[in-house]
Design an enzyme around this catalytic site. Structure first.
Site, PDB file in Angstrom:
ATOM      1  N   GLN B  52       0.832  -1.211   0.000  1.00  0.00           N
ATOM      2  CA  GLN B  52       0.000   0.000   0.000  1.00  0.00           C
ATOM      3  C   GLN B  52       0.859   1.250   0.000  1.00  0.00           C
ATOM      4  O   GLN B  52       1.900   1.293   0.643  1.00  0.00           O
ATOM      5  CB  GLN B  52      -0.868   0.024   1.254  1.00  0.00           C
TER       6      GLN B  52
HETATM    7  N1  LIG Z   1      -5.975 -13.269 -11.808  1.00  0.00           N
HETATM    8  C1  LIG Z   1      -4.978 -13.297 -10.932  1.00  0.00           C
HETATM    9  N2  LIG Z   1      -5.202 -12.798  -9.688  1.00  0.00           N
HETATM   10  C2  LIG Z   1      -4.204 -12.838  -8.789  1.00  0.00           C
HETATM   11  C3  LIG Z   1      -2.957 -13.385  -9.105  1.00  0.00           C
HETATM   12  N3  LIG Z   1      -2.156 -13.279  -8.011  1.00  0.00           N
HETATM   13  C4  LIG Z   1      -2.905 -12.687  -7.044  1.00  0.00           C
HETATM   14  N4  LIG Z   1      -4.146 -12.429  -7.490  1.00  0.00           N
HETATM   15  C5  LIG Z   1      -5.235 -11.779  -6.757  1.00  0.00           C
HETATM   16  O1  LIG Z   1      -4.864 -10.439  -6.476  1.00  0.00           O
HETATM   17  C6  LIG Z   1      -5.355 -10.019  -5.221  1.00  0.00           C
HETATM   18  C7  LIG Z   1      -4.254  -9.430  -4.379  1.00  0.00           C
HETATM   19  O2  LIG Z   1      -3.333 -10.416  -3.975  1.00  0.00           O
HETATM   20  P1  LIG Z   1      -2.385 -10.282  -2.703  1.00  0.00           P
HETATM   21  O3  LIG Z   1      -1.533 -11.483  -2.659  1.00  0.00           O
HETATM   22  O4  LIG Z   1      -3.139  -9.929  -1.507  1.00  0.00           O
HETATM   23  O5  LIG Z   1      -1.535  -9.020  -3.122  1.00  0.00           O
HETATM   24  P2  LIG Z   1      -0.334  -8.350  -2.302  1.00  0.00           P
HETATM   25  O6  LIG Z   1       0.677  -7.947  -3.267  1.00  0.00           O
HETATM   26  O7  LIG Z   1       0.087  -9.217  -1.213  1.00  0.00           O
HETATM   27  O8  LIG Z   1      -1.033  -7.018  -1.770  1.00  0.00           O
HETATM   28  P3  LIG Z   1      -0.653  -6.168  -0.489  1.00  0.00           P
HETATM   29  O9  LIG Z   1      -0.494  -7.125   0.626  1.00  0.00           O
HETATM   30  O10 LIG Z   1      -1.777  -5.209  -0.283  1.00  0.00           O
HETATM   31  O11 LIG Z   1       0.605  -5.464  -0.807  1.00  0.00           O
HETATM   32  C8  LIG Z   1      -6.009 -11.220  -4.621  1.00  0.00           C
HETATM   33  O12 LIG Z   1      -7.400 -11.112  -4.800  1.00  0.00           O
HETATM   34  C9  LIG Z   1      -5.466 -12.392  -5.404  1.00  0.00           C
HETATM   35  O13 LIG Z   1      -6.388 -13.449  -5.486  1.00  0.00           O
HETATM   36  C10 LIG Z   1      -2.749 -13.901 -10.416  1.00  0.00           C
HETATM   37  O14 LIG Z   1      -1.701 -14.374 -10.788  1.00  0.00           O
HETATM   38  N5  LIG Z   1      -3.781 -13.827 -11.281  1.00  0.00           N
END
Ligand SMILES: Nc1nc2c(ncn2[C@@H]2O[C@H](COP(=O)(O)OP(=O)(O)OP(=O)(O)O)[C@@H](O)[C@H]2O)c(=O)[nH]1
Ligand SMILES: [Mg+2]
Lengths: 883, 167
Positions: B52
């Protein structure tokens, strides 16, 4: 834990503390090990322990130091070592208020609190709540709700207790967890049930009806947890006191009474203590509770004996009959091997016993007074104070005892309580004055507590000159000038000046001494000496009286401001000291009346700590910042208590504070919007001013979003005719409503609609126009006499105050009505008549003196009410307002 | 492991962990999550940082002791590509990173999404070829299907063991 090395072991055996010589810098240096990979728990755990130890010893960490240590600590989350992890939680809690960016561990902690490892969960919740502020709370709300109803009792307890802590900063969010708390109260676990009740009550406690419902439901439910029952007893008693009146067929009272037969001793005791502490109970109502305490007095468990005797000690003055019926049991406890129990037993007997028993009991106490802790010595001192007031003839025995105690070792609080007691005795009993002062003189010869020495010197200055042989005190006081630190020297100089002012024979001597003091190394001491020396030298009665014996007491902060303004103003006007509000009076009656009036122990402590900024001056500052209010002529004179114009828990919450200026009245309306789907605009309170009042200005609140509190103002001019000033105004809250999306607070449409909301009337009473003045009884009498000549008018009336149960109640009522500070209020309860003296100042700086003679009459209390003031209108107004 | 929020960092970490240990649900990370796990015989300690905007300045607190960096990009989020690039530049210029030969693994995640950019396009947009002093590689991945992940991590492991040998 790290293996203890041989050397450490040896130290431990010798009783040494291995942490004794820790140095902050080197421990923080060691904390860098936390950054190493892989983490070594055997090395890190002791280091973390050391950090915690240092913090608990009061070591201060700067923000950078704390933040660095905190972030190093976050690395320890890699390790799966349970001991280390739990230490990390503790570390987070300790550093949460010191370090920056502590939210960094939010996700890590949420994971632990919802994870499979039960060992982590409760502690993780506690740590998580310590780093979460109101804005972040919503992100963990879901987990908290789940945790409250968790099957694991330690998790549920941790969540409940943390919620209670969180409600201080985020009450509104925590309120939403009421259903979960409700569910947790059904838990089989004693702690969970107790904590759930704690939280539920906290959420509801401002809403009386809701509390009543809660209590009614739970008393029928048969709570399993003795702790919860104890809490319920406390809540029930609070409600009973609030409802007031008769307990005859109150289900709450019956509940408490039934708890006397509970199988847990904790509960039985709690119920008994609660019952004997309730006010307005009949002897028959408390009898069963007394039997329980009596039983406990002869229990084989010291805890129970202690609890019982402590309770009896506390109620000895308020409910003497309760204690008398336990006298026999108390006598048996005098020789209890537990000194705390013995002390409490003796002092209880002293409070209620006859004069003849005093000597015997004092001898008993003397035999072990050196063995008890300060805390209990204070209990002894308080008992002696009560005794002296009750049996004035015993003062010499008691005073000797006190002075012996004064010479012993002891902390400030203990010594201060002795000095306080001696001062009270001196004030109450003229015969004891000389002996008392002599004891105090001796005490300051060797007194390590600066504040006490200063107080005593002040007292010597006030009382010494009025004794038969004032000269004997001079040596004691002047010795202080020679031997002490600057603060005490300054106090001694002031005390000397009092003798010079009041004893013409001593004046030449005092002048010599003061001249010497002008050579002092300290500025303050020299200034005071010079000031008094020159004043005294003039030998002008009026000057000496007004500037030494009874100097003006104005609010210093306000004085400073007025003077600054005077210098600033272009037009040179004459400075009027009377326009400055008098010094704030620290009330001894409002908060402590309940405790102290029965004890008869309100003493005029001259060096009472006065708040640096009084309410008046802090308000004045705030109002300076409100555009449109700076132009009100004169200085702010009086600030009322805030008054609620709405029921609590309504859509809009409005409280009114009345701010009085010499010729104007400012009504401050603090408004809060509790509707999340409304944005209010142009919020104002419409006042129906009564005859004579003129509305000068209205300042609305431009925008009032959800959950915010802002102030609207109405400025009124007081009527010329004083009799019109005491009145009621109708009030309505008016505003424009814009419906909006609760989650964003953004209005749905640009234009809103007008709406209004009825408020309670705003009452303008006489107390809004008078400010407290602090005076001792003597000064009042002098002023009263001075106010009998033709410059003053007197207004008098006699009233009957029906339905008053006694003098105490009548006095409290009158004092509260006028909101003034009474002079020399002592021992009201033991008299059949009482003269209440209330000095005050009317807005515009007009002195008013009020005397109310109260006497018990057959159907209530009768009162002769006299007001003296330079303005006849004011005197009449006050008299009429009381009627 | 860094990258903008919603790029899929936590999802990827969860996938790499052995099956029994998977996080049941994935929510936006607040602060960081530290995971310790074994993937194909190699032990990883992963600092999964929050992406974030208001938390990104906290990444640098963990630069000093890291052995390698995984930078995750949401390849379907064209709008914020520039933001990601800016964050990458800040990272590369940071004193705790700039002089060191830390390997950087770029994961162009969410390749399964239709409008996703190819890894080549992203490498160009980021100007990755300008990174000369550190080993780097970019892989297109999908945390939903697991595609591309294994290759990426294998490259990464290789780099890490090499830099271990050199030190
Ligand atoms: N379609 C798709 N969705 C994905 C993929 N990887 C993650 N997501 C989706 O993206 C969203 C965010 O994923 P997170 O793993 O929480 O992202 P993050 O980078 O950890 O985010 P922060 O913790 O806020 O920094 C989730 O709803 C996942 O299901 C992917 O390869 N393909
Ligand atoms: Mg994440």
């Amino acid at each position: 834990m790290a293996p203890v090395s041989k050397r450490d072991k040896k130290e431990e055996e010798e009783g040494g503390n291995i942490f004794q010589n820790l140095d902050k810098t080197s421990v923080l240096q060691d904390a860098r090990t936390f950054n190493d990979t892989p983490v070594n728990p055997r090395k890190c755990t002791p280091i973390l322990t050391k950090i915690l130890y240092l913090l608990n010893q009061g070591e201060q960490l700067g923000t950078t130091e704390a933040t660095e240590a905190f972030f190093a600590m976050t690395k320890l989350f890699q390790s799966k070592n349970a001991v280390l992890r739990r230490m990390v939680y503790l570390g987070i809690k300790e550093l949460s208020t010191l370090a920056e960016d502590v939210i960094i561990v939010t996700s890590s902690l949420t994971k632990d609190m919802t994870g499979k490892e039960d060992l982590y969960r409760a502690a993780a919740i506690r740590a998580l709540c310590s780093i979460t502020d109101a804005t972040m709370l919503q992100t963990i709300e879901r987990y908290m709700k789940q945790a409250i109803v968790d099957k694991n009792p330690s998790v549920a307890s941790a969540a409940l207790v943390s919620s209670l802590h969180m409600s201080k900063t985020a009450g509104d969010v925590v309120k939403r967890w009421v259903n979960e708390a409700q569910e947790a109260i059904n838990s089989d676990n004693v702690m969970v049930q107790y904590h759930a009740l704690g939280l539920l009550y906290h959420i509801r406690k401002t809403d009386r009806l809701a509390v009543n419902k809660l209590v009614a439901k739970l008393t029928r439910m048969n709570l399993k947890s003795p702790f919860a029952v104890c809490m319920l007893i406390r809540i029930a008693c609070k409600q009973l006191e609030k409802d007031g009146g008769d307990y005859a067929d109150s289900p709450l009272f019956d509940f408490v009474e039934s708890c006397l037969r509970h199988k847990s001793e904790t509960v039985t005791y709690e119920a008994a203590a609660a019952l004997v502490n309730l006010r307005n109970t009949t002897a028959r109502q408390v009898a069963p509770a007394v039997s329980v305490l009596q039983l406990f007095c002869s229990s084989s468990k010291p805890v129970l004996r202690f609890a019982a005797v402590r309770t009896l000690n506390k109620v000895a003055t308020t409910h003497p009959p309760v204690v008398t019926s336990c006298n026999f049991d108390l006598e048996n406890l005098i020789t209890d091997s537990n000194r705390s129990i013995a002390t409490l037993a003796i002092t209880t007997l002293l409070k209620t016993g006859a004069e003849s028993a005093v000597d015997r009991l004092m001898k008993q106490i003397a035999s072990f007074v050196s063995e008890i802790s300060d805390e209990f010595k204070i209990v002894v001192v308080q008992a002696i104070r009560a005794l002296c007031l009750k049996f004035p003839r015993k003062h010499s025995t008691l005073m000797t005892f006190l002075s012996a105690m004064l010479r012993d070792e002891g902390g400030l609080e203990y010594k201060a309580s002795i000095a306080d007691t001696i001062i009270t005795i001196i004030e109450d009993n003229p015969e004891a004055k000389e002996i008392g002062l002599a004891h105090l003189c001796e005490f300051i010869e060797d007194c390590e507590h600066v504040s006490l020495a200063v107080r005593i010197l002040h007292l010597l200055g006030k009382e010494g000159p009025k004794t038969i042989q004032p000269s004997r005190y001079i040596r004691f006081i002047y010795n202080r000038v020679i031997l002490e630190i600057a603060v005490i020297r300054a106090a001694a100089v002031s005390a000397l000046a009092q003798f010079g002012a009041l004893c013409p024979d001593l004046l030449p001597n005092i002048l010599v001494l003061l001249a010497r003091c002008q050579m002092d190394t300290d500025d303050e001491v020299r200034d005071r000496a010079t000031y008094y020396y020159h004043l005294l030298k003039l030998q002008e009665k009026g000057l000496i009286f007004n500037y030494i014996v009874d100097p003006m007491q104005v609010c210093l902060v306000s004085l400073e401001k007025s003077l600054a303004q005077q210098v600033h103003d272009k037009v040179p006007t004459k400075f009027d000291l009377k326009s400055v509000p008098p010094a704030p009076v620290v009330s001894t009656t409002e908060d402590t009346a309940k405790e102290t009036i029965p004890e008869g122990s309100i003493s005029s402590a001259p060096n009472r700590i006065v708040p640096v900024q009084s309410t008046v001056s802090s308000y004045a500052e705030k109002l300076q910042g409100v555009p449109g209010l700076q132009s009100i002529p004169g200085t702010l004179f009086h600030v009322s208590e805030p008054i609620e114009l709405t029921e609590s828990e309504t859509e809009y919450v409005v409280t009114c504070t009345k701010l009085t200026y010499p010729h104007h009245l400012v009504l401050q309306f603090e408004c809060k919007n509790t509707l999340s789907d409304q944005l209010l605009e142009n919020v104002r309170v419409q006042i129906e001013a009564s005859e004579g009042y003129r509305i000068v200005k209205e300042i609305p609140i431009p925008k009032l979003p959800y959950n915010e509190t802002h102030c609207a103002y109405v400025v009124l001019q007081f009527p010329e005719q004083l009799s019109l000033t005491v009145t009621n105004f109708g009030a309505t809250l008016r505003f424009i409503v814009k419906d909006c999306d609760p989650s964003t607070g953004i209005p749905d449409a640009d234009d809103g609609y007008d709406d209004d909301y009825m408020l309670e009337d705003v009452e303008i009473s006489i107390s809004d126009q008078i400010e407290k003045v602090s005076m001792d009884r003597e000064a009042f009498d002098r002023a009263w006499e001075a106010a009998s000549d033709e410059d003053f008018t007197e207004s008098e009336d006699t009233f009957n105050l029906p339905g008053m149960s006694g003098l105490e109640q009548a006095v409290t009522k009158v004092v509260k009505f006028l909101a003034l500070e009474p002079t020399g209020l002592t021992k009201v309860s033991e008299r059949s008549s009482f003269t209440l003296c209330l000095p005050g100042m009317f807005r515009g700086g007009v002195e008013v003196l009020i005397r109310a003679k109260l006497a018990v009459a057959n159907n209530g209390v009768s009162m002769q009410f006299t007001v003296r003031s330079a303005h006849s209108d004011i005197a009449e107004l006050i008299c009429a307002a009381v009627g | 492991m860094v990258g903008l929020n919603n790029s899929g960092k936590s999802t990827i970490v969860s996938l790499l962990k052995s099956d029994g240990d998977r996080n049941s649900e994935i929510v936006p990370t607040i602060g960081l999550n530290i995971e310790h796990f074994r993937y194909q015989q190699v032990l990883f300690t992963m600092f999964d940082m929050s992406g974030q905007g208001k938390n990104r300045y906290l990444w640098e607190r963990y630069y000093k002791n890291c052995d390698g960096i995984i930078f995750v990009i949401d390849s379907s989020d064209r709008l914020r590509l520039a933001v990601a690039k800016e964050e990458l530049n800040l990272l590369l210029q940071h004193p705790d990173i700039s002089g060191r030969k830390v390997p950087i693994l770029f994961l162009a995640n969410k390749m399964d999404v239709r409008e996703a950019l190819s890894s080549v396009k992203i490498a160009n947009a980021f100007g990755l070829e300008k990174i000369k002093d550190k080993p780097w590689h970019i892989f297109a991945t999908s945390a939903l299907t697991g595609e591309g992940l294994q290759n990426g991590i294998e490259w990464f492991t290789e780099q890490l063991s090499q830099s271990d040998l050199n030190n």
